[in-house]
Scaffold this active site. Structure first.
Site, PDB file in Angstrom:
ATOM      1  N   LYS A   1      -3.501   9.362  -3.095  1.00 56.21           N
ATOM      2  CA  LYS A   1      -3.079  10.625  -2.497  1.00 56.21           C
ATOM      3  C   LYS A   1      -2.376  11.587  -3.472  1.00 56.21           C
ATOM      4  O   LYS A   1      -3.054  12.364  -4.112  1.00 56.21           O
ATOM      5  CB  LYS A   1      -2.256  10.344  -1.246  1.00 56.21           C
ATOM      6  CG  LYS A   1      -3.172   9.786  -0.132  1.00 56.21           C
ATOM      7  CD  LYS A   1      -2.627   9.962   1.251  1.00 56.21           C
ATOM      8  CE  LYS A   1      -3.723   9.843   2.293  1.00 56.21           C
ATOM      9  NZ  LYS A   1      -3.746   8.598   3.062  1.00 56.21           N
TER      10      LYS A   1
ATOM     11  N   ASP B   1       0.872  -1.175   0.000  1.00 53.98           N
ATOM     12  CA  ASP B   1       0.000   0.000   0.000  1.00 53.98           C
ATOM     13  C   ASP B   1       0.912   1.229   0.000  1.00 53.98           C
ATOM     14  O   ASP B   1       1.446   1.618   1.029  1.00 53.98           O
ATOM     15  CB  ASP B   1      -0.901  -0.045   1.236  1.00 53.98           C
ATOM     16  CG  ASP B   1      -1.804   1.180   1.334  1.00 53.98           C
ATOM     17  OD1 ASP B   1      -1.590   2.161   0.594  1.00 53.98           O
ATOM     18  OD2 ASP B   1      -2.721   1.155   2.180  1.00 53.98           O
TER      19      ASP B   1
HETATM   20  C1  PLP Z   1      -4.809   7.595   3.170  1.00 54.48           C
HETATM   21  C2  PLP Z   1      -4.468   6.176   3.047  1.00 54.48           C
HETATM   22  C3  PLP Z   1      -5.431   5.233   2.605  1.00 54.48           C
HETATM   23  C4  PLP Z   1      -6.856   5.614   2.295  1.00 54.48           C
HETATM   24  O1  PLP Z   1      -6.964   6.496   1.221  1.00 54.48           O
HETATM   25  P1  PLP Z   1      -8.302   7.386   1.054  1.00 54.48           P
HETATM   26  O2  PLP Z   1      -8.106   8.081  -0.244  1.00 54.48           O
HETATM   27  O3  PLP Z   1      -8.366   8.293   2.232  1.00 54.48           O
HETATM   28  O4  PLP Z   1      -9.449   6.421   1.030  1.00 54.48           O
HETATM   29  C5  PLP Z   1      -5.027   3.920   2.482  1.00 54.48           C
HETATM   30  N1  PLP Z   1      -3.759   3.544   2.775  1.00 54.48           N
HETATM   31  C6  PLP Z   1      -2.818   4.404   3.186  1.00 54.48           C
HETATM   32  C7  PLP Z   1      -1.422   3.939   3.456  1.00 54.48           C
HETATM   33  C8  PLP Z   1      -3.141   5.763   3.355  1.00 54.48           C
HETATM   34  O5  PLP Z   1      -2.207   6.616   3.798  1.00 54.48           O
END
Ligand code: PLP
Length: 426
Positions: free
Chosen positions: A276, A247
Site C-alpha cells: 500500500k 500483515d
Molecule cells: C489491502 C490489503 C491486502 C491486499 O493488498 P492488495 O495490494 O490489494 O493485493 C492485504 N492485507 C491487508 C492488511 C490489506 O489491507
C-alpha cells in the site's frame, strides 16, 4: 472523449472493485490529482474538487503528484522502466530492500519484492509452509488467524479473511480450511490469550504459521486491539513451534502512530508483509520480509529455492517510487503529522457520538472510524460527503478515513464534517 461518453463506455466494459457488471452505481470521473485533491472531469452537485479522505486505500500518504516522487519515477524511466529480475538485478530494488531491512523490526533480514499486497501474502504463506516442509514437518500446512481479518483477494489470502463478515463468505468449502480464533477484543483479556493458546496446543502439528494484522484489522471491519495480544502471540508461537506473520500492508509506514504496528508491542514477527503506502500510492508493489532463520530453513530443504517469481518482480519504476516515498517519510517528522491528524480526527469526530444511528466513534493514529448500527446507505453517504467537498468510500456499517499525512488542519476539518454528514445521511 467527453465525460458522458467515457462514463458510458466505463459502464459497458469496465469492472470496478467489488462491483457487478454492468455497474449499478456511477463512478466519479477523475481528471487529475495533486496534493490531497482529486479533480473531477465534470462537476457533481457543483463540486469539482474533492479532498481525498481515503489516500487511495491507505496508499497515497504523501498526496498526489508529489514533485519528489514524480521526479524519481521520471528519472528512472529515462534509464529503464523494467528488466526481468531473474539473473539480473538493479540499484532501485537493492536500495529498497536495504531500506526495508533497516526500518523494520531487527531480525527481518531478507526481502522478496512482490507485485501486490495479496501476492506478498501468498509469498509469506509459501515461505512458512516451505520452511516446515524443509525441516521434515510437511504436515504443518494450515494457517491460524483470528476472525475479522483481511489479507487480500487472491485465493489463499482469501482463506484467512474473516469467514463470515468478509467478502469471501460465498467460497466457504472451496477455500483451504484454516484455523480461526475469535476476533480479538479491543482491551486486553487474559481469557482471550488462553483461547489462542488452546487452539495452538490443539493444532500445533498442522499449523505452519499464525497470520494477523497487528493493532488494526482494516478492511475486515476497522477494529483495534491491544498490543499485548501481539506479545502473547509472539510467546505462544515460539512455544508451539509455529511461525508468526504480521500483515502490515495497511498499518505500515506510520499509519497507526508507530512506523510499524508491531512497534506498539515491541515484538518481531518471523515474516512480515508491507505494501500500500510503500510506493506512496504511485505503483503497485509490496514486499515480504523474513528472518535469517526462515530463509536458512527453506534453503536447507531438498528443494532449496523459494518457488516464486512474478514477471514484474522488483519493477524499477515502482522501486524508484518506493525509494522516493520512503525517503520523504523518513526525512520528515511523520510522527508529528500522524499525531496532529489523530488529534484533529478525535476532536472533529467526537460530535458523531450524538448522531442517531452511530454505534461507535474511534480514532488511532491517522485512522478515524464512525461505525453505524446499520448498513451504510452508500449512495446517500457518498453524496453527503461529496456535498462537503470530500471523497469517502464507506463499507458495511463503517464510514472511515485514513487521510494523506500532508492533509492540512483545514482539510481535516472538512473530512470530519463530511464524515458526520455521511453518518447522518447514511
Ligand atoms: C489491502 C490489503 C491486502 C491486499 O493488498 P492488495 O495490494 O490489494 O493485493 C492485504 N492485507 C491487508 C492488511 C490489506 O489491507
Amino acid at each position: 472523449m467527453r465525460a458522458a461518453e467515457l462514463l458510458d463506455l466505463d459502464r459497458e466494459h469496465v469492472w470496478h472493485p467489488y462491483a457487478p457488471m454492468p455497474g449499478t452505481s456511477r463512478p466519479l470521473l477523475v481528471e487529475s490529482a495533486s496534493g490531497v485533491r482529486l479533480r473531477l472531469a465534470e462537476p457533481v452537485d457543483g463540486v469539482t474538487e474533492l479532498v481525498d479522505g481515503m489516500s487511495s486505500w491507505w496508499a497515497a500518504v504523501h498526496g498526489y503528484a508529489h514533485p519528489v516522487i514524480d521526479a524519481a519515477v521520471r528519472d528512472q524511466m529515462g534509464r529503464m522502466s523494467h528488466v526481468m529480475f531473474a539473473g539480473l538485478t538493479h540499484e532501485p530494488a537493492i536500495r529498497l530492500a536495504h531500506t526495508l531491512v533497516e526500518i523494520t523490526p531487527e531480525p527481518l533480514r531478507h526481502v522478496f519484492l512482490a507485485d501486490s499486497g495479496s501476492i506478498s501474502v501468498e509469498v509469506a504463506m509459501k515461505m512458512c509452509l516451505q520452511y516446515w516442509r524443509a525441516r521434515g514437518r510437511g504436515g504443518k500446512r494450515r494457517l491460524l488467524t483470528w476472525r475479522g481479518g483481511y489479507h487480500g483477494d487472491t485465493w489463499h489470502p482469501m482463506s484467512v479473511c474473516d469467514p463470515e463478515g468478509g467478502m469471501h463468505h460465498m467460497w466457504q468449502g472451496a477455500l483451504a480450511d484454516q484455523v480461526f480464533a475469535d476476533a480479538p477484543p479491543r482491551e486486553f483479556d487474559p481469557a482471550y490469550v488462553e483461547h489462542l493458546d488452546a487452539l495452538l496446543t490443539r493444532h500445533r502439528d498442522e499449523v505452519a504459521a499464525v497470520i494477523v494484522e497487528p493493532i488494526v484489522q482494516n478492511a475486515g471491519g476497522m477494529r483495534f486491539h491491544s498490543p499485548r495480544y501481539l506479545r502473547a502471540l509472539r510467546e505462544l508461537c515460539t512455544a508451539h513451534d509455529v511461525l508468526l506473520v504480521f500483515d502490515e500492508i495497511a498499518t505500515g509506514f506510520g499509519r497507526t502512530g508507530e512506523l510499524f504496528a508491531a512497534d506498539h508491542a515491541g515484538v518481531s514477527p518471523d515474516v512480515m508483509c508491507v505494501g500500500k503506502a510503500l510506493t506512496g500510492g504511485y505503483l503497485s508493489m509490496a514486499a515480504t520480509l523474513c528472518t535469517a532463520e526462515v530463509a536458512a530453513g527453506i534453503s536447507a530443504g531438498d528443494s532449496p529455492a523459494l518457488a516464486h517469481g512474478p514477471t514484474f518482480m522488483g519493477n524499477p519504476l515502482a522501486a524508484a517510487a518506493a525509494n522516493a516515498a520512503l525517503g520523504l517519510l523518513l526525512e520528515q517528522d511523520w510522527r508529528a503529522d500522524v499525531r496532529r491528524i489523530e488529534t484533529a480526527l478525535a476532536a472533529g469526530l467526537a460530535p458523531g457520538r450524538a448522531i442517531t444511528g452511530v454505534r461507535d466513534v474511534r480514532v488511532l493514529g491517522a485512522i478515524g472510524v464512525v461505525q453505524l448500527d446499520h448498513e451504510v446507505d452508500m449512495a446517500a453517504a457518498t453524496r453527503a460527503a461529496v456535498g462537503h467537498g470530500v471523497w469517502l468510500r464507506p463499507f458495511r456499517d463503517l464510514i472511515y478515513t485514513m487521510p494523506p499525512y500532508v492533509t492540512s488542519d483545514e482539510d481535516l476539518a472538512a473530512i470530519t464534517s463530511a464524515m458526520l454528514a455521511a453518518a447522518a445521511a447514511g
